[in-house]
Design a protein around this motif. Structure first.
Motif, PDB file in Angstrom:
ATOM      1  N   GLU A  47       0.823  -1.214   0.000  1.00  0.00           N
ATOM      2  CA  GLU A  47       0.000   0.000   0.000  1.00  0.00           C
ATOM      3  C   GLU A  47       0.858   1.266   0.000  1.00  0.00           C
ATOM      4  OE1 GLU A  47      -0.425  -2.407   2.560  1.00  0.00           O
ATOM      5  OE2 GLU A  47      -1.888  -3.465   1.346  1.00  0.00           O
ATOM      6  N   SER A  48       2.153   1.129   0.295  1.00  0.00           N
ATOM      7  CA  SER A  48       3.068   2.269   0.329  1.00  0.00           C
ATOM      8  C   SER A  48       3.605   2.630  -1.050  1.00  0.00           C
ATOM      9  CB  SER A  48       4.248   1.970   1.256  1.00  0.00           C
ATOM     10  OG  SER A  48       3.785   1.721   2.550  1.00  0.00           O
ATOM     11  N   ILE A  49       3.291   1.817  -2.056  1.00  0.00           N
ATOM     12  CA  ILE A  49       3.708   2.078  -3.435  1.00  0.00           C
ATOM     13  C   ILE A  49       2.508   2.656  -4.178  1.00  0.00           C
ATOM     14  CG2 ILE A  49       4.637   1.091  -5.561  1.00  0.00           C
ATOM     15  CD1 ILE A  49       6.585   0.846  -3.218  1.00  0.00           C
ATOM     16  N   ILE A  50       2.589   3.934  -4.508  1.00  0.00           N
ATOM     17  CA  ILE A  50       1.480   4.647  -5.147  1.00  0.00           C
ATOM     18  C   ILE A  50       1.893   5.038  -6.573  1.00  0.00           C
ATOM     19  CG2 ILE A  50      -0.087   6.623  -4.977  1.00  0.00           C
ATOM     20  CD1 ILE A  50      -0.092   4.812  -2.444  1.00  0.00           C
ATOM     21  N   ILE A  51       1.097   4.653  -7.554  1.00  0.00           N
ATOM     22  CA  ILE A  51       1.354   5.075  -8.932  1.00  0.00           C
ATOM     23  C   ILE A  51       0.754   6.470  -9.102  1.00  0.00           C
ATOM     24  CG2 ILE A  51       0.971   4.602 -11.381  1.00  0.00           C
ATOM     25  CD1 ILE A  51       0.739   1.621 -10.622  1.00  0.00           C
ATOM     26  N   VAL A  52       1.623   7.441  -9.278  1.00  0.00           N
ATOM     27  CA  VAL A  52       1.198   8.832  -9.392  1.00  0.00           C
ATOM     28  C   VAL A  52       0.829   9.167 -10.838  1.00  0.00           C
ATOM     29  CG1 VAL A  52       1.942  11.232  -9.070  1.00  0.00           C
ATOM     30  CG2 VAL A  52       2.685   9.467  -7.465  1.00  0.00           C
ATOM     31  N   LYS A  53       1.604   8.604 -11.784  1.00  0.00           N
ATOM     32  CA  LYS A  53       1.411   8.944 -13.194  1.00  0.00           C
ATOM     33  C   LYS A  53       1.869   7.765 -14.039  1.00  0.00           C
ATOM     34  CE  LYS A  53       2.891  12.496 -16.454  1.00  0.00           C
ATOM     35  NZ  LYS A  53       3.782  13.635 -16.640  1.00  0.00           N
ATOM     36  N   GLY A  54       1.197   7.544 -15.169  1.00  0.00           N
ATOM     37  CA  GLY A  54       1.644   6.536 -16.121  1.00  0.00           C
ATOM     38  C   GLY A  54       1.089   5.153 -15.906  1.00  0.00           C
ATOM     39  N   ALA A  55      -0.055   5.017 -15.248  1.00  0.00           N
ATOM     40  CA  ALA A  55      -0.629   3.695 -14.979  1.00  0.00           C
ATOM     41  C   ALA A  55      -0.905   2.916 -16.258  1.00  0.00           C
ATOM     42  CB  ALA A  55      -1.911   3.836 -14.158  1.00  0.00           C
ATOM     43  N   LYS A  56      -1.106   3.598 -17.359  1.00  0.00           N
ATOM     44  CA  LYS A  56      -1.405   2.927 -18.631  1.00  0.00           C
ATOM     45  C   LYS A  56      -0.227   2.967 -19.605  1.00  0.00           C
ATOM     46  CE  LYS A  56      -5.599   1.804 -17.624  1.00  0.00           C
ATOM     47  NZ  LYS A  56      -5.926   0.433 -17.370  1.00  0.00           N
ATOM     48  N   GLY A  57       0.970   3.214 -19.108  1.00  0.00           N
ATOM     49  CA  GLY A  57       2.149   3.265 -19.965  1.00  0.00           C
ATOM     50  C   GLY A  57       3.291   2.449 -19.378  1.00  0.00           C
ATOM     51  N   LYS A  58       4.400   2.385 -20.112  1.00  0.00           N
ATOM     52  CA  LYS A  58       5.540   1.623 -19.606  1.00  0.00           C
ATOM     53  C   LYS A  58       6.438   2.476 -18.723  1.00  0.00           C
ATOM     54  CE  LYS A  58       8.008   2.179 -23.953  1.00  0.00           C
ATOM     55  NZ  LYS A  58       8.547   1.466 -25.085  1.00  0.00           N
ATOM     56  N   GLU A  59       6.297   3.785 -18.794  1.00  0.00           N
ATOM     57  CA  GLU A  59       7.040   4.674 -17.908  1.00  0.00           C
ATOM     58  C   GLU A  59       6.085   5.227 -16.873  1.00  0.00           C
ATOM     59  OE1 GLU A  59       9.649   7.446 -19.738  1.00  0.00           O
ATOM     60  OE2 GLU A  59      10.301   5.992 -21.230  1.00  0.00           O
ATOM     61  N   LYS A  60       6.400   4.956 -15.608  1.00  0.00           N
ATOM     62  CA  LYS A  60       5.503   5.309 -14.513  1.00  0.00           C
ATOM     63  C   LYS A  60       6.217   6.180 -13.497  1.00  0.00           C
ATOM     64  CE  LYS A  60       3.372   0.813 -15.181  1.00  0.00           C
ATOM     65  NZ  LYS A  60       2.268   1.168 -15.990  1.00  0.00           N
ATOM     66  N   THR A  61       5.478   7.040 -12.859  1.00  0.00           N
ATOM     67  CA  THR A  61       5.983   7.814 -11.739  1.00  0.00           C
ATOM     68  C   THR A  61       5.348   7.217 -10.497  1.00  0.00           C
ATOM     69  OG1 THR A  61       6.131   9.781 -13.126  1.00  0.00           O
ATOM     70  CG2 THR A  61       6.198  10.111 -10.747  1.00  0.00           C
ATOM     71  N   VAL A  62       6.202   6.822  -9.552  1.00  0.00           N
ATOM     72  CA  VAL A  62       5.746   6.086  -8.377  1.00  0.00           C
ATOM     73  C   VAL A  62       6.198   6.817  -7.123  1.00  0.00           C
ATOM     74  CG1 VAL A  62       6.012   3.904  -7.141  1.00  0.00           C
ATOM     75  CG2 VAL A  62       5.889   3.902  -9.616  1.00  0.00           C
ATOM     76  N   GLU A  63       5.324   6.883  -6.130  1.00  0.00           N
ATOM     77  CA  GLU A  63       5.685   7.429  -4.832  1.00  0.00           C
ATOM     78  C   GLU A  63       5.866   6.273  -3.860  1.00  0.00           C
ATOM     79  OE1 GLU A  63       4.135  10.527  -1.400  1.00  0.00           O
ATOM     80  OE2 GLU A  63       2.870  10.134  -3.139  1.00  0.00           O
ATOM     81  N   VAL A  64       6.990   6.286  -3.145  1.00  0.00           N
ATOM     82  CA  VAL A  64       7.261   5.268  -2.128  1.00  0.00           C
ATOM     83  C   VAL A  64       7.118   5.946  -0.774  1.00  0.00           C
ATOM     84  CG1 VAL A  64       8.916   3.603  -1.224  1.00  0.00           C
ATOM     85  CG2 VAL A  64       8.876   4.104  -3.677  1.00  0.00           C
ATOM     86  N   ARG A  65       6.206   5.437   0.041  1.00  0.00           N
ATOM     87  CA  ARG A  65       5.944   6.013   1.370  1.00  0.00           C
ATOM     88  C   ARG A  65       6.419   5.061   2.462  1.00  0.00           C
ATOM     89  NH1 ARG A  65      -0.257   8.145   0.572  1.00  0.00           N
ATOM     90  NH2 ARG A  65       0.226   9.687  -1.016  1.00  0.00           N
ATOM     91  N   ASP A  66       6.369   5.527   3.699  1.00  0.00           N
ATOM     92  CA  ASP A  66       6.652   4.738   4.905  1.00  0.00           C
ATOM     93  C   ASP A  66       8.118   4.379   5.084  1.00  0.00           C
ATOM     94  OD1 ASP A  66       3.977   4.887   5.522  1.00  0.00           O
ATOM     95  OD2 ASP A  66       3.505   2.935   4.671  1.00  0.00           O
TER      96      ASP A  66
END
Length: 88
Positions: free
Chosen positions: A55-74
């Motif tokens: 749950e600490s891995i959040i896809i911020v941008k690019g959920a439908k592409g091969k390049e994604k921006t991910v937020e890592v929390r905790d």
């Protein structure tokens, strides 16, 4: 911490293959990299890689592409930087 991830499909195992600047190149065991299954595999793998809950891995941008921006929390920024710096 915000991380850019480039997914590469493979028939092998899930793994981080390299880092180019702040972009992680990650192989995932899936035919596609732009669907919900690929996102789930990536989230599970990255959670294990960074030693956080899924749950600490959040896809911020690019959920439908091969390049994604991910937020890592905790985890602290310092701890995440150490993990990122250990990638060749």
């Amino acid at each position: 911490m915000i991380i850019k991830v480039r997914l590469i499909p493979t028939t092998g195992r899930n793994e981080v293959i390299s880092r180019i600047g702040s972009v992680l190149r990650v192989k995932i065991k899936n035919k596609k990299v732009d669907d919900d299954a690929a996102n789930a595999i990536m989230r599970t793998f990255l959670a294990d890689f960074f030693n956080v809950h899924e749950e600490s891995i959040i896809i911020v941008k690019g959920a439908k592409g091969k390049e994604k921006t991910v937020e890592v929390r905790d985890k602290s920024e310092e701890e995440l930087r150490k993990i990122m710096d250990s990638i060749p």
